[in-house]
Design a protein around this motif. Structure first.
Motif, PDB file in Angstrom:
ATOM      1  N   GLY A   1       0.790  -1.221   0.000  1.00  0.00           N
ATOM      2  CA  GLY A   1       0.000   0.000   0.000  1.00  0.00           C
ATOM      3  C   GLY A   1       0.822   1.270   0.000  1.00  0.00           C
ATOM      4  N   ASP A   2       2.137   1.155   0.259  1.00  0.00           N
ATOM      5  CA  ASP A   2       3.012   2.318   0.145  1.00  0.00           C
ATOM      6  C   ASP A   2       3.226   2.655  -1.337  1.00  0.00           C
ATOM      7  OD1 ASP A   2       3.301   2.552   2.863  1.00  0.00           O
ATOM      8  OD2 ASP A   2       5.285   1.617   2.955  1.00  0.00           O
ATOM      9  N   LEU A   3       3.630   3.896  -1.583  1.00  0.00           N
ATOM     10  CA  LEU A   3       3.888   4.366  -2.947  1.00  0.00           C
ATOM     11  C   LEU A   3       5.301   4.918  -3.025  1.00  0.00           C
ATOM     12  CD1 LEU A   3       2.688   5.067  -5.818  1.00  0.00           C
ATOM     13  CD2 LEU A   3       2.206   7.354  -4.862  1.00  0.00           C
ATOM     14  N   LEU A   4       6.093   4.384  -3.949  1.00  0.00           N
ATOM     15  CA  LEU A   4       7.447   4.856  -4.194  1.00  0.00           C
ATOM     16  C   LEU A   4       7.398   5.802  -5.390  1.00  0.00           C
ATOM     17  CD1 LEU A   4      10.175   4.040  -2.817  1.00  0.00           C
ATOM     18  CD2 LEU A   4      10.566   2.537  -4.777  1.00  0.00           C
ATOM     19  N   VAL A   5       7.818   7.053  -5.211  1.00  0.00           N
ATOM     20  CA  VAL A   5       7.794   8.043  -6.300  1.00  0.00           C
ATOM     21  C   VAL A   5       9.228   8.360  -6.705  1.00  0.00           C
ATOM     22  CG1 VAL A   5       6.973  10.291  -7.070  1.00  0.00           C
ATOM     23  CG2 VAL A   5       5.677   9.023  -5.340  1.00  0.00           C
ATOM     24  N   VAL A   6       9.534   8.171  -7.995  1.00  0.00           N
ATOM     25  CA  VAL A   6      10.888   8.376  -8.505  1.00  0.00           C
ATOM     26  C   VAL A   6      10.925   9.545  -9.478  1.00  0.00           C
ATOM     27  CG1 VAL A   6      11.380   5.906  -8.277  1.00  0.00           C
ATOM     28  CG2 VAL A   6      10.631   6.819 -10.488  1.00  0.00           C
ATOM     29  N   ASN A   7      12.132  10.063  -9.681  1.00  0.00           N
ATOM     30  CA  ASN A   7      12.389  11.068 -10.714  1.00  0.00           C
ATOM     31  C   ASN A   7      12.912  10.334 -11.948  1.00  0.00           C
ATOM     32  OD1 ASN A   7      13.169  13.192 -12.331  1.00  0.00           O
ATOM     33  ND2 ASN A   7      14.710  13.997 -10.929  1.00  0.00           N
ATOM     34  N   ASP A   8      12.104  10.323 -13.022  1.00  0.00           N
ATOM     35  CA  ASP A   8      12.499   9.546 -14.204  1.00  0.00           C
ATOM     36  C   ASP A   8      13.297  10.361 -15.221  1.00  0.00           C
ATOM     37  OD1 ASP A   8      10.670  11.129 -15.559  1.00  0.00           O
ATOM     38  OD2 ASP A   8       9.264   9.517 -15.995  1.00  0.00           O
ATOM     39  N   ALA A   9      13.832  11.516 -14.824  1.00  0.00           N
ATOM     40  CA  ALA A   9      14.649  12.307 -15.753  1.00  0.00           C
ATOM     41  C   ALA A   9      15.915  11.538 -16.125  1.00  0.00           C
ATOM     42  CB  ALA A   9      15.020  13.642 -15.125  1.00  0.00           C
ATOM     43  N   ALA A  10      16.165  11.410 -17.414  1.00  0.00           N
ATOM     44  CA  ALA A  10      17.446  10.893 -17.870  1.00  0.00           C
ATOM     45  C   ALA A  10      18.499  11.991 -17.723  1.00  0.00           C
ATOM     46  CB  ALA A  10      17.351  10.438 -19.324  1.00  0.00           C
ATOM     47  N   THR A  11      19.758  11.583 -17.621  1.00  0.00           N
ATOM     48  CA  THR A  11      20.842  12.525 -17.384  1.00  0.00           C
ATOM     49  C   THR A  11      21.535  12.886 -18.696  1.00  0.00           C
ATOM     50  OG1 THR A  11      21.160  11.463 -15.245  1.00  0.00           O
ATOM     51  CG2 THR A  11      22.855  12.992 -15.969  1.00  0.00           C
ATOM     52  N   LEU A  12      21.675  14.165 -18.920  1.00  0.00           N
ATOM     53  CA  LEU A  12      22.289  14.680 -20.140  1.00  0.00           C
ATOM     54  C   LEU A  12      23.812  14.552 -20.103  1.00  0.00           C
ATOM     55  CD1 LEU A  12      20.207  17.949 -20.298  1.00  0.00           C
ATOM     56  CD2 LEU A  12      20.372  16.329 -22.195  1.00  0.00           C
ATOM     57  N   PRO A  13      24.448  14.518 -21.275  1.00  0.00           N
ATOM     58  CA  PRO A  13      25.901  14.704 -21.334  1.00  0.00           C
ATOM     59  C   PRO A  13      26.185  16.203 -21.222  1.00  0.00           C
ATOM     60  CG  PRO A  13      25.034  14.317 -23.539  1.00  0.00           C
ATOM     61  CD  PRO A  13      23.870  14.236 -22.596  1.00  0.00           C
ATOM     62  N   SER A  14      26.168  16.720 -19.996  1.00  0.00           N
ATOM     63  CA  SER A  14      26.086  18.162 -19.758  1.00  0.00           C
ATOM     64  C   SER A  14      27.419  18.891 -19.768  1.00  0.00           C
ATOM     65  CB  SER A  14      25.402  18.428 -18.410  1.00  0.00           C
ATOM     66  OG  SER A  14      24.103  17.910 -18.396  1.00  0.00           O
ATOM     67  N   SER A  15      28.522  18.156 -19.858  1.00  0.00           N
ATOM     68  CA  SER A  15      29.843  18.774 -19.846  1.00  0.00           C
ATOM     69  C   SER A  15      30.345  18.934 -21.284  1.00  0.00           C
ATOM     70  CB  SER A  15      30.823  17.910 -19.050  1.00  0.00           C
ATOM     71  OG  SER A  15      32.154  18.346 -19.237  1.00  0.00           O
ATOM     72  N   LEU A  16      30.542  20.189 -21.686  1.00  0.00           N
ATOM     73  CA  LEU A  16      30.983  20.506 -23.045  1.00  0.00           C
ATOM     74  C   LEU A  16      32.312  21.248 -22.978  1.00  0.00           C
ATOM     75  CD1 LEU A  16      27.546  21.768 -24.339  1.00  0.00           C
ATOM     76  CD2 LEU A  16      28.706  19.715 -25.179  1.00  0.00           C
ATOM     77  N   HIS A  17      33.364  20.644 -23.530  1.00  0.00           N
ATOM     78  CA  HIS A  17      34.671  21.295 -23.589  1.00  0.00           C
ATOM     79  C   HIS A  17      34.824  22.007 -24.927  1.00  0.00           C
ATOM     80  CE1 HIS A  17      36.769  19.767 -19.948  1.00  0.00           C
ATOM     81  NE2 HIS A  17      35.818  18.854 -20.020  1.00  0.00           N
ATOM     82  N   GLY A  18      35.536  23.132 -24.885  1.00  0.00           N
ATOM     83  CA  GLY A  18      35.719  23.866 -26.125  1.00  0.00           C
ATOM     84  C   GLY A  18      36.597  25.074 -25.943  1.00  0.00           C
ATOM     85  N   LEU A  19      36.365  26.079 -26.782  1.00  0.00           N
ATOM     86  CA  LEU A  19      37.191  27.275 -26.822  1.00  0.00           C
ATOM     87  C   LEU A  19      36.312  28.508 -26.971  1.00  0.00           C
ATOM     88  CD1 LEU A  19      39.776  26.016 -29.487  1.00  0.00           C
ATOM     89  CD2 LEU A  19      40.179  26.104 -27.022  1.00  0.00           C
ATOM     90  N   THR A  20      36.817  29.626 -26.462  1.00  0.00           N
ATOM     91  CA  THR A  20      36.227  30.907 -26.835  1.00  0.00           C
ATOM     92  C   THR A  20      36.756  31.265 -28.224  1.00  0.00           C
ATOM     93  OG1 THR A  20      38.042  32.205 -25.919  1.00  0.00           O
ATOM     94  CG2 THR A  20      36.255  31.616 -24.412  1.00  0.00           C
ATOM     95  N   VAL A  21      36.164  32.258 -28.837  1.00  0.00           N
ATOM     96  CA  VAL A  21      36.655  32.661 -30.170  1.00  0.00           C
ATOM     97  C   VAL A  21      38.078  33.190 -30.087  1.00  0.00           C
ATOM     98  CG1 VAL A  21      34.422  33.093 -31.235  1.00  0.00           C
ATOM     99  CG2 VAL A  21      35.483  34.876 -29.862  1.00  0.00           C
ATOM    100  N   ALA A  22      38.496  33.627 -28.870  1.00  0.00           N
ATOM    101  CA  ALA A  22      39.867  34.090 -28.689  1.00  0.00           C
ATOM    102  C   ALA A  22      40.838  32.932 -28.496  1.00  0.00           C
ATOM    103  CB  ALA A  22      39.942  35.030 -27.487  1.00  0.00           C
ATOM    104  N   GLY A  23      40.312  31.700 -28.418  1.00  0.00           N
ATOM    105  CA  GLY A  23      41.167  30.527 -28.307  1.00  0.00           C
ATOM    106  C   GLY A  23      41.401  30.032 -26.910  1.00  0.00           C
ATOM    107  N   GLY A  24      40.733  30.622 -25.904  1.00  0.00           N
ATOM    108  CA  GLY A  24      40.918  30.178 -24.534  1.00  0.00           C
ATOM    109  C   GLY A  24      40.158  28.898 -24.248  1.00  0.00           C
ATOM    110  N   PRO A  25      40.821  27.895 -23.627  1.00  0.00           N
ATOM    111  CA  PRO A  25      40.128  26.629 -23.323  1.00  0.00           C
ATOM    112  C   PRO A  25      39.118  26.817 -22.196  1.00  0.00           C
ATOM    113  CG  PRO A  25      42.337  26.594 -22.398  1.00  0.00           C
ATOM    114  CD  PRO A  25      42.233  27.864 -23.204  1.00  0.00           C
TER     115      PRO A  25
END
Length: 341
Positions: free
Chosen positions: A41-65
């Motif tokens: 009779g209990d109810l388990l409530v979960v967060n079904d959000a999938a996790t994004l590949p949220s880390s993006l490496h790159g450069l500014t237009v000036a070339g800074g990492p």
């Protein structure tokens, strides 16, 4: 408390510290014992959000990492994100060199994606709102092609995207994994169902847990969007009417449910929303009876939320026991169930 350095092969065997607020009893169990700790009779409530590949490496237009860690997608299609300087997950966030100061209009090259800074947000110049040049399917393909999971220096190797997905992950909304649900395998969920425990879900856009910036970290968690299905609202109402308990899996579920109820004068309704609810001592939950969560350090914002479910003295005792008995913390660590026996 020592962190878990890598996902466990059998997460249902993770240790589980059961804290019963009314009796003050603290017991040492395993996640696989959850069917014995919940009732028919209990109810388990979960967060079904999938996790994004949220880390993006790159450069500014000036070339800074740089590294850009996505925080949340906004309604108009832009994204809030946190900027990091040179380096990667192998270096502690607080030890990373400061990123360049970016202004509105700065162009960023992030793997196969290009983005533009459209706003610098308080409380830190590292908090940005960006617009990607690509949109729709092209943007999502670029994110999954160029992005990596957000991770921290206590881990022993680079994570793959599947390491940070719960068994029931659905839409890609979360910047970091809703980690309280990682130990819940389908075998365990099916055993819970066999014993009469029901299962419901909502989607909550879990944000970042740490940035290494004191001002930013003090402002976490930021307002986060969620969607609460009508079927979950109906299940919660039916559970409470029959005397069952609503057990949230993770603090994101608590914030979504209690935030929705607070916005509607205590009445829970289906739909989309944004919660900025910060819970702590003195807050009386209107919906949630108990909580399955990770083992949190006393200094974290998550630990403040736990005080809405158990007195501080009992939580401190539980933290001392967990430390003494070698419980592991962080996203792949052990679990804590705060629920009356």
């Amino acid at each position: 408390m020592n962190p878990a350095h890598w996902p466990r092969e059998h997460p249902e065997a993770n240790r589980l510290l059961h804290v019963s607020p009314s009796s003050g009893r603290i017991s040492d169990r395993r996640v696989e014992h959850l069917p014995e700790l919940l009732r028919s009779g209990d109810l388990l409530v979960v967060n079904d959000a999938a996790t994004l590949p949220s880390s993006l490496h790159g450069l500014t237009v000036a070339g800074g990492p740089i590294e850009l860690r996505l925080l949340a997608r906004e309604e108009e299609g832009t994204w809030t994100a946190v900027l990091f300087g040179a380096g990667d997950w192998r270096m502690r966030t607080e030890d990373r060199p400061a990123p360049p100061l970016l202004t509105v209009g700065t162009q960023l090259v992030l793997g196969t994606l290009k983005a533009c800074v459209v706003e610098v947000l308080p409380p830190s110049p590292r908090l940005l709102r960006v617009a990607f040049e690509a949109q729709g399917a092209e943007l999502w393909a670029g994110l999954y092609r160029s992005g990596k999971p957000v991770q921290y220096s206590y881990l022993s190797g680079p994570l793959a995207l599947w390491h940070i997905q719960t068994a029931y992950a659905a839409r890609p909304w979360a910047a970091e994994a809703p980690s309280a649900g990682l130990p819940l395998t389908w075998a365990l969920l099916l055993e819970l169902r066999r014993r009469g425990v029901r299962f419901a879900s909502l989607t909550h856009a879990a944000g970042l847990s740490s940035t290494g910036d004191a001002a930013l970290d003090a402002a976490l968690p930021r307002p986060e969007r969620f969607e609460l299905p009508a079927s979950t609202v109906e299940a919660i109402h039916a559970t409470r009417a029959s005397g069952g308990r609503v057990v949230a899996v993770g603090t994101t579920v608590v914030r979504a449910l209690e935030g929705r109820a607070a916005q509607a004068g205590g009445r829970l309704t289906a739909g989309e929303g944004v919660t900025d609810l910060l819970m702590g001592p003195g807050f009386i939950p209107k919906v949630v009876s108990g909580l399955l969560t990770g083992v949190h350090e006393p200094a974290t914002s998550h630990y403040m939320l736990l005080q809405a479910f158990a007195p501080l003295a009992l939580l401190r005792e539980a933290a001392q026991i967990a430390e003494k008995r070698g419980y592991l913390g962080h996203e792949f660590g052990d679990s804590c169930l705060i629920l009356d026996a």
